[in-house]
Enzyme design. Structure first.
Site, PDB file in Angstrom:
ATOM      1  N   GLY A   1      34.621  45.070  45.884  1.00  0.00           N
ATOM      2  CA  GLY A   1      34.246  46.262  46.623  1.00  0.00           C
ATOM      3  C   GLY A   1      33.432  46.001  47.881  1.00  0.00           C
ATOM      4  O   GLY A   1      32.758  46.901  48.387  1.00  0.00           O
TER       5      GLY A   1
ATOM      6  N   ASP B   1      41.721  33.854  43.517  1.00  0.00           N
ATOM      7  CA  ASP B   1      41.408  34.405  42.197  1.00  0.00           C
ATOM      8  C   ASP B   1      42.412  33.909  41.169  1.00  0.00           C
ATOM      9  O   ASP B   1      43.565  34.340  41.152  1.00  0.00           O
ATOM     10  CB  ASP B   1      41.427  35.935  42.259  1.00  0.00           C
ATOM     11  CG  ASP B   1      40.234  36.482  43.025  1.00  0.00           C
ATOM     12  OD1 ASP B   1      39.092  36.168  42.637  1.00  0.00           O
ATOM     13  OD2 ASP B   1      40.443  37.209  44.013  1.00  0.00           O
TER      14      ASP B   1
ATOM     15  N   MET C   1      43.529  33.952  37.455  1.00  0.00           N
ATOM     16  CA  MET C   1      43.363  34.795  36.252  1.00  0.00           C
ATOM     17  C   MET C   1      44.404  34.392  35.224  1.00  0.00           C
ATOM     18  O   MET C   1      45.569  34.167  35.571  1.00  0.00           O
ATOM     19  CB  MET C   1      43.557  36.269  36.606  1.00  0.00           C
ATOM     20  CG  MET C   1      42.637  36.771  37.709  1.00  0.00           C
ATOM     21  SD  MET C   1      42.836  38.547  37.932  1.00  0.00           S
ATOM     22  CE  MET C   1      41.915  38.805  39.453  1.00  0.00           C
TER      23      MET C   1
ATOM     24  N   HIS D   1      39.295  32.794  49.450  1.00  0.00           N
ATOM     25  CA  HIS D   1      38.943  33.014  48.047  1.00  0.00           C
ATOM     26  C   HIS D   1      40.226  33.162  47.224  1.00  0.00           C
ATOM     27  O   HIS D   1      41.089  33.989  47.543  1.00  0.00           O
ATOM     28  CB  HIS D   1      38.098  34.287  47.959  1.00  0.00           C
ATOM     29  CG  HIS D   1      37.556  34.608  46.607  1.00  0.00           C
ATOM     30  ND1 HIS D   1      36.411  34.032  46.110  1.00  0.00           N
ATOM     31  CD2 HIS D   1      38.001  35.466  45.659  1.00  0.00           C
ATOM     32  CE1 HIS D   1      36.167  34.534  44.892  1.00  0.00           C
ATOM     33  NE2 HIS D   1      37.121  35.402  44.592  1.00  0.00           N
TER      34      HIS D   1
ATOM     35  N   SER E   1      39.844  37.392  50.115  1.00  0.00           N
ATOM     36  CA  SER E   1      40.509  37.119  48.843  1.00  0.00           C
ATOM     37  C   SER E   1      42.004  37.378  48.975  1.00  0.00           C
ATOM     38  O   SER E   1      42.426  38.502  49.272  1.00  0.00           O
ATOM     39  CB  SER E   1      39.934  38.013  47.748  1.00  0.00           C
ATOM     40  OG  SER E   1      40.775  37.955  46.613  1.00  0.00           O
TER      41      SER E   1
ATOM     42  N   ASP F   1      31.256  39.622  44.983  1.00  0.00           N
ATOM     43  CA  ASP F   1      32.713  39.752  44.924  1.00  0.00           C
ATOM     44  C   ASP F   1      33.060  41.066  44.236  1.00  0.00           C
ATOM     45  O   ASP F   1      32.698  41.274  43.076  1.00  0.00           O
ATOM     46  CB  ASP F   1      33.278  38.554  44.142  1.00  0.00           C
ATOM     47  CG  ASP F   1      34.797  38.563  44.036  1.00  0.00           C
ATOM     48  OD1 ASP F   1      35.443  39.388  44.698  1.00  0.00           O
ATOM     49  OD2 ASP F   1      35.325  37.709  43.286  1.00  0.00           O
TER      50      ASP F   1
ATOM     51  N   GLY G   1      38.647  41.364  49.616  1.00  0.00           N
ATOM     52  CA  GLY G   1      40.098  41.355  49.463  1.00  0.00           C
ATOM     53  C   GLY G   1      40.741  42.485  50.227  1.00  0.00           C
ATOM     54  O   GLY G   1      41.272  42.288  51.322  1.00  0.00           O
ATOM     55  N   SER G   2      40.656  43.686  49.658  1.00  0.00           N
ATOM     56  CA  SER G   2      41.343  44.811  50.301  1.00  0.00           C
ATOM     57  C   SER G   2      40.779  45.134  51.676  1.00  0.00           C
ATOM     58  O   SER G   2      41.519  45.569  52.556  1.00  0.00           O
ATOM     59  CB  SER G   2      41.308  46.045  49.392  1.00  0.00           C
ATOM     60  OG  SER G   2      40.051  46.200  48.792  1.00  0.00           O
TER      61      SER G   2
ATOM     62  N   MET H   1      29.229  39.266  40.220  1.00  0.00           N
ATOM     63  CA  MET H   1      30.377  40.178  40.324  1.00  0.00           C
ATOM     64  C   MET H   1      29.876  41.602  40.561  1.00  0.00           C
ATOM     65  O   MET H   1      29.001  42.087  39.838  1.00  0.00           O
ATOM     66  CB  MET H   1      31.226  40.143  39.057  1.00  0.00           C
ATOM     67  CG  MET H   1      32.025  38.864  38.848  1.00  0.00           C
ATOM     68  SD  MET H   1      33.162  38.443  40.188  1.00  0.00           S
ATOM     69  CE  MET H   1      34.268  39.862  40.206  1.00  0.00           C
TER      70      MET H   1
ATOM     71  N   GLY I   1      39.126  41.199  37.508  1.00  0.00           N
ATOM     72  CA  GLY I   1      40.495  41.442  37.062  1.00  0.00           C
ATOM     73  C   GLY I   1      41.390  42.049  38.133  1.00  0.00           C
ATOM     74  O   GLY I   1      42.558  41.712  38.209  1.00  0.00           O
ATOM     75  N   PHE I   2      40.812  42.918  38.947  1.00  0.00           N
ATOM     76  CA  PHE I   2      41.655  43.630  39.914  1.00  0.00           C
ATOM     77  C   PHE I   2      40.933  43.824  41.240  1.00  0.00           C
ATOM     78  O   PHE I   2      39.706  44.002  41.255  1.00  0.00           O
ATOM     79  CB  PHE I   2      42.071  44.994  39.353  1.00  0.00           C
ATOM     80  CG  PHE I   2      42.885  44.862  38.092  1.00  0.00           C
ATOM     81  CD1 PHE I   2      44.253  44.640  38.150  1.00  0.00           C
ATOM     82  CD2 PHE I   2      42.261  44.905  36.845  1.00  0.00           C
ATOM     83  CE1 PHE I   2      45.000  44.473  36.984  1.00  0.00           C
ATOM     84  CE2 PHE I   2      42.999  44.742  35.676  1.00  0.00           C
ATOM     85  CZ  PHE I   2      44.371  44.530  35.742  1.00  0.00           C
ATOM     86  N   GLY I   3      41.691  43.813  42.324  1.00  0.00           N
ATOM     87  CA  GLY I   3      41.155  44.137  43.636  1.00  0.00           C
ATOM     88  C   GLY I   3      41.092  45.642  43.814  1.00  0.00           C
ATOM     89  O   GLY I   3      41.607  46.405  42.982  1.00  0.00           O
ATOM     90  N   GLY I   4      40.447  46.050  44.887  1.00  0.00           N
ATOM     91  CA  GLY I   4      40.466  47.454  45.270  1.00  0.00           C
ATOM     92  C   GLY I   4      39.576  48.381  44.458  1.00  0.00           C
ATOM     93  O   GLY I   4      39.734  49.600  44.532  1.00  0.00           O
TER      94      GLY I   4
ATOM     95  N   MET J   1      38.841  32.986  36.677  1.00  0.00           N
ATOM     96  CA  MET J   1      38.614  34.006  35.637  1.00  0.00           C
ATOM     97  C   MET J   1      39.508  33.625  34.461  1.00  0.00           C
ATOM     98  O   MET J   1      40.539  34.253  34.199  1.00  0.00           O
ATOM     99  CB  MET J   1      38.939  35.398  36.191  1.00  0.00           C
ATOM    100  CG  MET J   1      37.866  35.895  37.166  1.00  0.00           C
ATOM    101  SD  MET J   1      38.470  37.178  38.276  1.00  0.00           S
ATOM    102  CE  MET J   1      39.180  36.144  39.549  1.00  0.00           C
TER     103      MET J   1
ATOM    104  N   HIS K   1      37.979  30.948  42.335  1.00  0.00           N
ATOM    105  CA  HIS K   1      37.238  31.773  41.377  1.00  0.00           C
ATOM    106  C   HIS K   1      38.068  31.840  40.104  1.00  0.00           C
ATOM    107  O   HIS K   1      39.083  32.535  40.053  1.00  0.00           O
ATOM    108  CB  HIS K   1      37.015  33.162  41.992  1.00  0.00           C
ATOM    109  CG  HIS K   1      36.373  34.147  41.083  1.00  0.00           C
ATOM    110  ND1 HIS K   1      36.384  35.504  41.317  1.00  0.00           N
ATOM    111  CD2 HIS K   1      35.664  33.991  39.923  1.00  0.00           C
ATOM    112  CE1 HIS K   1      35.738  36.137  40.359  1.00  0.00           C
ATOM    113  NE2 HIS K   1      35.302  35.237  39.487  1.00  0.00           N
TER     114      HIS K   1
HETATM  115  C1  DX5 Z   1      38.396  40.701  41.281  1.00  0.00           C
HETATM  116  C2  DX5 Z   1      38.440  39.491  42.178  1.00  0.00           C
HETATM  117  C3  DX5 Z   1      38.095  39.767  43.585  1.00  0.00           C
HETATM  118  C4  DX5 Z   1      39.020  40.718  44.298  1.00  0.00           C
HETATM  119  C5  DX5 Z   1      38.157  41.528  45.197  1.00  0.00           C
HETATM  120  O1  DX5 Z   1      38.396  40.291  39.955  1.00  0.00           O
HETATM  121  O2  DX5 Z   1      37.533  38.504  41.699  1.00  0.00           O
HETATM  122  O3  DX5 Z   1      37.985  38.548  44.325  1.00  0.00           O
HETATM  123  O4  DX5 Z   1      39.997  40.100  45.077  1.00  0.00           O
HETATM  124  O5  DX5 Z   1      38.926  42.506  45.789  1.00  0.00           O
HETATM  125  P1  DX5 Z   1      38.251  43.687  46.631  1.00  0.00           P
HETATM  126  O6  DX5 Z   1      37.517  43.055  47.765  1.00  0.00           O
HETATM  127  O7  DX5 Z   1      39.424  44.499  47.050  1.00  0.00           O
HETATM  128  O8  DX5 Z   1      37.315  44.424  45.698  1.00  0.00           O
HETATM  129 ZN    ZN Z   2      37.180  36.778  43.020  1.00  0.00          ZN
END
Ligand code: DX5
Ligand code: ZN
Length: 227
Positions: free
Chosen positions: A174, A32, A34, A30, A6, A172, A194-195, A134, A139-142, A65, A63
């Protein structure tokens, strides 16, 4: 099996370089999208997706959102995204939207937020190429992987197998070295990270390490009949 890094965790001023860093190892990239309405965050939209499509040969997994995907999702398929995911919570007519995406040459996918049950959407599954479960609040990575989503992944896999559907189950949120095996064992076949990819010193090596762990998972995608 699909590993999709991501770019939410990449440097937004260097997206082409982020794509190049996983070219040859990632199956999909991927993206995202938003809108700061469906989720409390704002990222990027169609113009940047179009630029990315021209900048990389990696298929894009968009993706969305966003609110009103019935209106805003089909242009991503028209632009050339390989897969377009809308959220069922936001779609007015998910069946019609999935058909519109497929007609425009994309794989059609629907996503479920952690609080959204799978059962009301059983009839939608034959219209889909992929279901995104999900494993964090979008909304957020990490964020940390929600292990309480594992039963939903298993249920999706069971329904798809029961009805003989060629439905990919994507996770998707963590997904990392300590969580990917559980998701794979539960029946996920497509993994967003992502992270765990862009936070690593060597993103391509991180993709390969995740793939190896998913394949090695007991009951994971390496099992005959899986993707
Ligand atoms: C969160 C995104 C994810 C995000 C995942 O809303 O849909 O795609 O990038 O990030 P990680 O892998 O760091 O949880
Ligand atoms: Zn995503």
């Amino acid at each position: 099996m699909i590993i999709a890094p991501s770019i939410l965790s990449a440097d937004f001023a260097r997206l082409a370089e982020a794509a190049a860093a996983v070219e040859g190892s990632a199956d999909w990239l991927h993206v995202d999208v938003m809108d700061n309405h469906f989720v409390p965050n704002l990222t990027l939209g169609l113009p940047i997706v179009q630029s990315l499509l021209a900048a990389t040969s990696i298929p894009l997994d968009c993706h969305l959102m966003i609110d009103d995907p019935d209106r805003w999702a089909p242009p991503y398929a028209e632009a050339g995204a390989a897969s377009v995911t809308f959220h069922v919570e936001a779609a007015a007519d998910p069946v019609r939207l999935a058909r519109a995406l497929r007609e425009r040459g994309a794989r059609a996918a629907a996503a479920l937020k952690p609080g959204t049950a799978l059962e009301p959407y059983e009839d939608l599954l034959p219209e889909l190429d992929m279901l995104l479960i999900m494993t964090v609040e979008p909304g957020f990575g990490g964020q940390g992987f929600m292990a309480d989503m594992l039963p939903k992944i298993r249920a999706a896999r069971r329904l798809a197998d029961r009805d003989g559907l060629d439905l990919w189950v994507q996770v998707d949120g963590g997904i990392a070295a300590d969580t990917i095996e559980q998701a794979a064992a539960a029946g996920a076949t497509a993994f967003v990270a992502g992270s765990a990819v862009y936070g690593a010193a060597d993103p391509a090596a991180a993709v390969e390490a995740l793939r190896a762990m998913a394949v090695a998972s007991p009951g994971g995608p390496a099992r005959p009949g899986r993707h």
